[in-house]
Design a protein around this motif. Sequence first.
Motif, PDB file in Angstrom:
ATOM      1  N   MET A   1       0.839  -1.174   0.000  1.00  0.00           N
ATOM      2  CA  MET A   1       0.000   0.000   0.000  1.00  0.00           C
ATOM      3  C   MET A   1       0.889   1.244   0.000  1.00  0.00           C
ATOM      4  SD  MET A   1      -2.939   0.895   2.727  1.00  0.00           S
ATOM      5  CE  MET A   1      -4.506   0.873   1.928  1.00  0.00           C
ATOM      6  N   ALA A   2       0.616   2.176  -0.892  1.00  0.00           N
ATOM      7  CA  ALA A   2       1.422   3.391  -1.011  1.00  0.00           C
ATOM      8  C   ALA A   2       1.105   4.349   0.131  1.00  0.00           C
ATOM      9  CB  ALA A   2       1.161   4.067  -2.350  1.00  0.00           C
ATOM     10  N   LYS A   3       2.143   4.921   0.654  1.00  0.00           N
ATOM     11  CA  LYS A   3       1.980   5.881   1.740  1.00  0.00           C
ATOM     12  C   LYS A   3       1.825   7.278   1.137  1.00  0.00           C
ATOM     13  CE  LYS A   3       4.154   7.468   5.950  1.00  0.00           C
ATOM     14  NZ  LYS A   3       5.312   7.381   6.824  1.00  0.00           N
ATOM     15  N   THR A   4       0.749   7.963   1.515  1.00  0.00           N
ATOM     16  CA  THR A   4       0.546   9.315   1.009  1.00  0.00           C
ATOM     17  C   THR A   4       1.097  10.304   2.036  1.00  0.00           C
ATOM     18  OG1 THR A   4      -1.648   9.469   1.994  1.00  0.00           O
ATOM     19  CG2 THR A   4      -1.531   8.684  -0.274  1.00  0.00           C
ATOM     20  N   THR A   5       1.711  11.334   1.530  1.00  0.00           N
ATOM     21  CA  THR A   5       2.247  12.350   2.430  1.00  0.00           C
ATOM     22  C   THR A   5       1.451  13.631   2.258  1.00  0.00           C
ATOM     23  OG1 THR A   5       3.857  13.064   0.801  1.00  0.00           O
ATOM     24  CG2 THR A   5       4.577  11.403   2.364  1.00  0.00           C
ATOM     25  N   GLU A   6       1.134  14.227   3.366  1.00  0.00           N
ATOM     26  CA  GLU A   6       0.417  15.498   3.343  1.00  0.00           C
ATOM     27  C   GLU A   6       1.436  16.621   3.284  1.00  0.00           C
ATOM     28  OE1 GLU A   6      -2.413  16.066   6.447  1.00  0.00           O
ATOM     29  OE2 GLU A   6      -3.104  14.015   6.364  1.00  0.00           O
ATOM     30  N   PRO A   7       1.078  17.716   2.620  1.00  0.00           N
ATOM     31  CA  PRO A   7       2.000  18.853   2.642  1.00  0.00           C
ATOM     32  C   PRO A   7       2.112  19.382   4.068  1.00  0.00           C
ATOM     33  CG  PRO A   7      -0.078  19.470   1.614  1.00  0.00           C
ATOM     34  CD  PRO A   7      -0.130  17.994   1.874  1.00  0.00           C
ATOM     35  N   PRO A   8       3.259  19.947   4.408  1.00  0.00           N
ATOM     36  CA  PRO A   8       3.410  20.468   5.780  1.00  0.00           C
ATOM     37  C   PRO A   8       2.426  21.604   6.037  1.00  0.00           C
ATOM     38  CG  PRO A   8       5.258  21.124   4.412  1.00  0.00           C
ATOM     39  CD  PRO A   8       4.426  20.193   3.598  1.00  0.00           C
ATOM     40  N   LYS A   9       1.968  21.680   7.272  1.00  0.00           N
ATOM     41  CA  LYS A   9       1.056  22.765   7.629  1.00  0.00           C
ATOM     42  C   LYS A   9       1.804  24.085   7.584  1.00  0.00           C
ATOM     43  CE  LYS A   9      -2.441  20.594  10.435  1.00  0.00           C
ATOM     44  NZ  LYS A   9      -3.158  20.615  11.689  1.00  0.00           N
ATOM     45  N   GLU A  10       1.087  25.119   7.199  1.00  0.00           N
ATOM     46  CA  GLU A  10       1.662  26.455   7.169  1.00  0.00           C
ATOM     47  C   GLU A  10       0.980  27.303   8.229  1.00  0.00           C
ATOM     48  OE1 GLU A  10       1.058  27.427   3.028  1.00  0.00           O
ATOM     49  OE2 GLU A  10       3.163  26.969   2.631  1.00  0.00           O
ATOM     50  N   TYR A  11       1.715  28.290   8.715  1.00  0.00           N
ATOM     51  CA  TYR A  11       1.245  29.127   9.808  1.00  0.00           C
ATOM     52  C   TYR A  11       1.363  30.599   9.441  1.00  0.00           C
ATOM     53  CZ  TYR A  11       1.666  24.750  12.315  1.00  0.00           C
ATOM     54  OH  TYR A  11       1.526  23.444  12.703  1.00  0.00           O
ATOM     55  N   LYS A  12       0.687  31.442  10.228  1.00  0.00           N
ATOM     56  CA  LYS A  12       0.800  32.883  10.085  1.00  0.00           C
ATOM     57  C   LYS A  12       0.834  33.497  11.476  1.00  0.00           C
ATOM     58  CE  LYS A  12      -4.168  33.175   9.312  1.00  0.00           C
ATOM     59  NZ  LYS A  12      -5.199  33.493   8.335  1.00  0.00           N
ATOM     60  N   ILE A  13       1.320  34.728  11.563  1.00  0.00           N
ATOM     61  CA  ILE A  13       1.441  35.404  12.845  1.00  0.00           C
ATOM     62  C   ILE A  13       0.515  36.611  12.846  1.00  0.00           C
ATOM     63  CG2 ILE A  13       2.983  36.542  14.470  1.00  0.00           C
ATOM     64  CD1 ILE A  13       5.272  34.968  13.204  1.00  0.00           C
ATOM     65  N   LEU A  14      -0.304  36.689  13.887  1.00  0.00           N
ATOM     66  CA  LEU A  14      -1.279  37.765  14.023  1.00  0.00           C
ATOM     67  C   LEU A  14      -0.931  38.643  15.211  1.00  0.00           C
ATOM     68  CD1 LEU A  14      -4.517  35.633  13.540  1.00  0.00           C
ATOM     69  CD2 LEU A  14      -3.214  36.858  11.797  1.00  0.00           C
ATOM     70  N   ASN A  15      -1.379  39.889  15.133  1.00  0.00           N
ATOM     71  CA  ASN A  15      -1.167  40.875  16.190  1.00  0.00           C
ATOM     72  C   ASN A  15      -2.540  41.413  16.602  1.00  0.00           C
ATOM     73  OD1 ASN A  15       0.187  42.709  17.890  1.00  0.00           O
ATOM     74  ND2 ASN A  15       0.183  44.269  16.298  1.00  0.00           N
ATOM     75  N   LEU A  16      -2.780  41.518  17.894  1.00  0.00           N
ATOM     76  CA  LEU A  16      -4.053  42.044  18.385  1.00  0.00           C
ATOM     77  C   LEU A  16      -4.020  43.564  18.342  1.00  0.00           C
ATOM     78  CD1 LEU A  16      -6.831  41.503  19.590  1.00  0.00           C
ATOM     79  CD2 LEU A  16      -5.761  41.494  21.850  1.00  0.00           C
ATOM     80  N   ALA A  17      -4.926  44.147  17.581  1.00  0.00           N
ATOM     81  CA  ALA A  17      -5.045  45.598  17.465  1.00  0.00           C
ATOM     82  C   ALA A  17      -6.451  45.997  17.887  1.00  0.00           C
ATOM     83  CB  ALA A  17      -4.765  46.038  16.032  1.00  0.00           C
ATOM     84  N   SER A  18      -6.759  47.280  17.827  1.00  0.00           N
ATOM     85  CA  SER A  18      -8.075  47.754  18.256  1.00  0.00           C
ATOM     86  C   SER A  18      -9.201  47.206  17.388  1.00  0.00           C
ATOM     87  CB  SER A  18      -8.114  49.284  18.253  1.00  0.00           C
ATOM     88  OG  SER A  18      -7.844  49.773  16.964  1.00  0.00           O
ATOM     89  N   ASN A  19      -8.886  46.765  16.166  1.00  0.00           N
ATOM     90  CA  ASN A  19      -9.917  46.214  15.285  1.00  0.00           C
ATOM     91  C   ASN A  19      -9.846  44.690  15.196  1.00  0.00           C
ATOM     92  OD1 ASN A  19      -7.549  46.136  13.868  1.00  0.00           O
ATOM     93  ND2 ASN A  19      -8.396  46.929  11.963  1.00  0.00           N
ATOM     94  N   GLY A  20      -9.204  44.048  16.149  1.00  0.00           N
ATOM     95  CA  GLY A  20      -9.150  42.591  16.183  1.00  0.00           C
ATOM     96  C   GLY A  20      -7.785  42.049  15.798  1.00  0.00           C
ATOM     97  N   TRP A  21      -7.746  40.755  15.466  1.00  0.00           N
ATOM     98  CA  TRP A  21      -6.499  40.086  15.103  1.00  0.00           C
ATOM     99  C   TRP A  21      -6.182  40.348  13.638  1.00  0.00           C
ATOM    100  CZ3 TRP A  21      -3.314  38.198  18.631  1.00  0.00           C
ATOM    101  CH2 TRP A  21      -3.833  37.848  19.878  1.00  0.00           C
ATOM    102  N   ASN A  22      -4.992  40.880  13.384  1.00  0.00           N
ATOM    103  CA  ASN A  22      -4.547  41.196  12.037  1.00  0.00           C
ATOM    104  C   ASN A  22      -3.163  40.610  11.795  1.00  0.00           C
ATOM    105  OD1 ASN A  22      -6.693  43.153  11.176  1.00  0.00           O
ATOM    106  ND2 ASN A  22      -5.989  44.147  13.029  1.00  0.00           N
ATOM    107  N   LEU A  23      -2.857  40.392  10.542  1.00  0.00           N
ATOM    108  CA  LEU A  23      -1.545  39.896  10.152  1.00  0.00           C
ATOM    109  C   LEU A  23      -0.475  40.902  10.590  1.00  0.00           C
ATOM    110  CD1 LEU A  23      -0.412  37.486   8.556  1.00  0.00           C
ATOM    111  CD2 LEU A  23      -0.492  38.927   6.538  1.00  0.00           C
ATOM    112  N   VAL A  24       0.598  40.416  11.187  1.00  0.00           N
ATOM    113  CA  VAL A  24       1.677  41.285  11.664  1.00  0.00           C
ATOM    114  C   VAL A  24       2.259  42.084  10.504  1.00  0.00           C
ATOM    115  CG1 VAL A  24       3.998  41.291  12.637  1.00  0.00           C
ATOM    116  CG2 VAL A  24       2.262  39.850  13.629  1.00  0.00           C
ATOM    117  N   ASP A  25       2.618  41.399   9.422  1.00  0.00           N
ATOM    118  CA  ASP A  25       3.081  42.040   8.200  1.00  0.00           C
ATOM    119  C   ASP A  25       2.947  41.038   7.059  1.00  0.00           C
ATOM    120  OD1 ASP A  25       5.508  40.433   8.014  1.00  0.00           O
ATOM    121  OD2 ASP A  25       6.443  41.778   9.431  1.00  0.00           O
TER     122      ASP A  25
END
Length: 77
Positions: A1-25
Amino acid sequence: MAKTTEPPKEYKILNLASNGWNLVDDSALNLTKEQASKKFWDLVNGGENPDRLKIVWQEDPRYPTKDASAGYVPQPD
């Protein structure tokens, strides 16, 4: 049986501002776990409050990602 590999999970970084969670940059998208951790600690060591930063899975439906800003694009002559 062939082993399937999932792509690695990707992440992002957020910053809490007065309008909620936003991307840092714009460079805080599509990061590996190691890249996200390094960028997080670089931000903290640069003076950001760690209580206002969050690393989340790129596809987390609670924190939808908006397209990165293109910045100023001049009109062609």
